[in-house]
Design an enzyme around this catalytic site. Structure first.
Site, PDB file in Angstrom:
ATOM      1  N   ASN A   6     -32.902  -5.991   6.384  1.00  0.00           N
ATOM      2  CA  ASN A   6     -32.175  -5.586   5.174  1.00  0.00           C
ATOM      3  C   ASN A   6     -32.875  -4.361   4.590  1.00  0.00           C
ATOM      4  OD1 ASN A   6     -30.927  -5.303   2.728  1.00  0.00           O
ATOM      5  ND2 ASN A   6     -31.612  -7.262   1.881  1.00  0.00           N
ATOM      6  N   LYS A   8     -32.030  -2.599   2.119  1.00  0.00           N
ATOM      7  CA  LYS A   8     -31.874  -2.473   0.660  1.00  0.00           C
ATOM      8  C   LYS A   8     -31.507  -1.019   0.303  1.00  0.00           C
ATOM      9  CE  LYS A   8     -34.752  -6.500   0.110  1.00  0.00           C
ATOM     10  NZ  LYS A   8     -35.674  -7.301  -0.701  1.00  0.00           N
ATOM     11  N   HIS A  93     -27.192 -12.095  -1.985  1.00  0.00           N
ATOM     12  CA  HIS A  93     -28.641 -11.816  -2.010  1.00  0.00           C
ATOM     13  C   HIS A  93     -29.183 -12.040  -3.419  1.00  0.00           C
ATOM     14  CE1 HIS A  93     -32.451  -9.702  -1.738  1.00  0.00           C
ATOM     15  NE2 HIS A  93     -32.363  -9.900  -0.438  1.00  0.00           N
ATOM     16  N   GLU A  95     -31.134 -10.417  -5.167  1.00  0.00           N
ATOM     17  CA  GLU A  95     -31.124  -9.213  -6.018  1.00  0.00           C
ATOM     18  C   GLU A  95     -29.733  -8.997  -6.621  1.00  0.00           C
ATOM     19  OE1 GLU A  95     -32.902  -6.650  -3.073  1.00  0.00           O
ATOM     20  OE2 GLU A  95     -34.773  -7.760  -3.332  1.00  0.00           O
ATOM     21  N   GLU A 159     -34.140 -17.504   1.096  1.00  0.00           N
ATOM     22  CA  GLU A 159     -35.086 -16.512   0.584  1.00  0.00           C
ATOM     23  C   GLU A 159     -35.599 -16.974  -0.770  1.00  0.00           C
ATOM     24  OE1 GLU A 159     -34.242 -12.409   2.580  1.00  0.00           O
ATOM     25  OE2 GLU A 159     -33.114 -12.547   0.733  1.00  0.00           O
ATOM     26  N   GLY A 165     -40.562  -9.473  -1.557  1.00  0.00           N
ATOM     27  CA  GLY A 165     -41.235  -8.232  -1.925  1.00  0.00           C
ATOM     28  C   GLY A 165     -42.541  -8.431  -2.664  1.00  0.00           C
ATOM     29  N   SER A 195     -41.088 -11.599   2.406  1.00  0.00           N
ATOM     30  CA  SER A 195     -42.383 -11.111   2.881  1.00  0.00           C
ATOM     31  C   SER A 195     -42.683 -11.495   4.323  1.00  0.00           C
ATOM     32  CB  SER A 195     -43.507 -11.562   1.939  1.00  0.00           C
ATOM     33  OG  SER A 195     -43.310 -11.018   0.638  1.00  0.00           O
TER      34      SER A 195
HETATM   35  P1  13P Z   1     -39.145  -8.560   1.762  1.00  0.00           P
HETATM   36  O1  13P Z   1     -39.246  -8.845   3.265  1.00  0.00           O
HETATM   37  O2  13P Z   1     -39.423  -7.145   1.420  1.00  0.00           O
HETATM   38  O3  13P Z   1     -39.909  -9.557   0.965  1.00  0.00           O
HETATM   39  O4  13P Z   1     -37.589  -8.779   1.388  1.00  0.00           O
HETATM   40  C1  13P Z   1     -36.958  -9.954   1.751  1.00  0.00           C
HETATM   41  C2  13P Z   1     -35.514  -9.812   1.503  1.00  0.00           C
HETATM   42  O5  13P Z   1     -35.079  -9.822   0.361  1.00  0.00           O
HETATM   43  C3  13P Z   1     -34.625  -9.604   2.654  1.00  0.00           C
HETATM   44  O6  13P Z   1     -33.292  -9.705   2.280  1.00  0.00           O
END
Ligand code: 13P
Length: 237
Positions: A6, A8, A93, A95, A159, A165, A195
């Protein structure tokens, strides 16, 4: 095993195309791994062009709207994605849920419409730190999973919000416990996200109910993404 990167809000179209060209042969080395990348909308076409016709890597969007077309400023529909050659989309997601007002109801609409149109779906769930500490993890996961349709093209991604992150990964045992719970609620493969790095991928992917990973930060780096895909290849070898 499915490993999805992903990206982002990283990689514009120029960078995405170069990166896609660099990783296009990865599935030939990572045997048995289904590799997916999820660029920003503006980089979807460039990513597909960079991968070329021959690459086994599939391109997914990071979101999709539930209507086919209409007055929905800022949204993109499933037919628009399919027209480009995009094969799937992430929905729900954390976010989107935390920063953009996404709800269980809108996640359901997005997932159903995407599946109906022929896209694959990675549907995300996960508890916040406060919810975990309050002992609400199971309740939250049940609530988030209940709207997901049962479909052969739907994959769930667990997640935990506190691990995204932050560099704080769920231990393989914590992830396994959550995945087993999710599988008892929904019959679908379950990816772990939060992560995931080359250093922890093998131990996470060795868990029986972890069927792959949704990788954020580490998927932006070709070497790290390849290492995770190779770990996935070896995990079920
Ligand atoms: P990270 O791997 O940067 O923690 O992000 C995870 C994520 O949100 C993947 O969709």
């Amino acid at each position: 095993m499915l490993i999805a990167g992903n990206w982002k809000m990283f990689k514009g179209s120029h960078e995405a195309r170069q990166f896609a060209t660099a990783i296009r042969h990865l599935p030939e080395r990572a045997r048995g791994v289904d590799v997916v990348v999820c660029p920003a909308f503006t980089a979807l076409e460039a990513t597909l062009a960079g991968l070329g016709e021959q690459s086994a890597i599939r391109v997914f969007a990071q979101n999709v709207h539930w209507e086919l077309e209409g007055a929905f400023t800022g949204e993109v529909s499933a037919p628009m994605l399919l027209e480009l050659g995009v094969k799937g989309a992430i929905v729900g997601h954390s976010e989107r849920r935390q920063l953009f007002g996404e709800t269980d109801a809108t996640v359901r609409l997005r997932a159903e419409a995407a599946l109906e149109a022929g896209l694959a779906v990675i549907a995300c769930v996960g508890e916040t730190e406060a919810e975990r500490e309050a002992g609400e993890m199971q309740h939250v996961l049940e609530r988030q999973i209940a709207p997901f349709p049962q479909h052969e093209r739907l994959v769930v991604a667990y997640e935990p919000v506190w691990a995204i992150g932050t560099g704080r990964t769920a231990t393989p045992e914590m992830a396994q416990e959550a995945h087993a719970l999710i599988k008892s609620l929904h019959d679908a493969p379950v990816l772990y996200g939060g992560s995931v790095k080359p250093e922890n991928a093998a131990s996470l992917l060795a868990q029986p109910d972890i069927d792959g990973a949704l990788v954020g930060g580490a998927s932006l780096d070709g070497t790290a993404f390849e290492a995770i895909c190779l770990a996935a290849s070896q995990a079920r070898a």
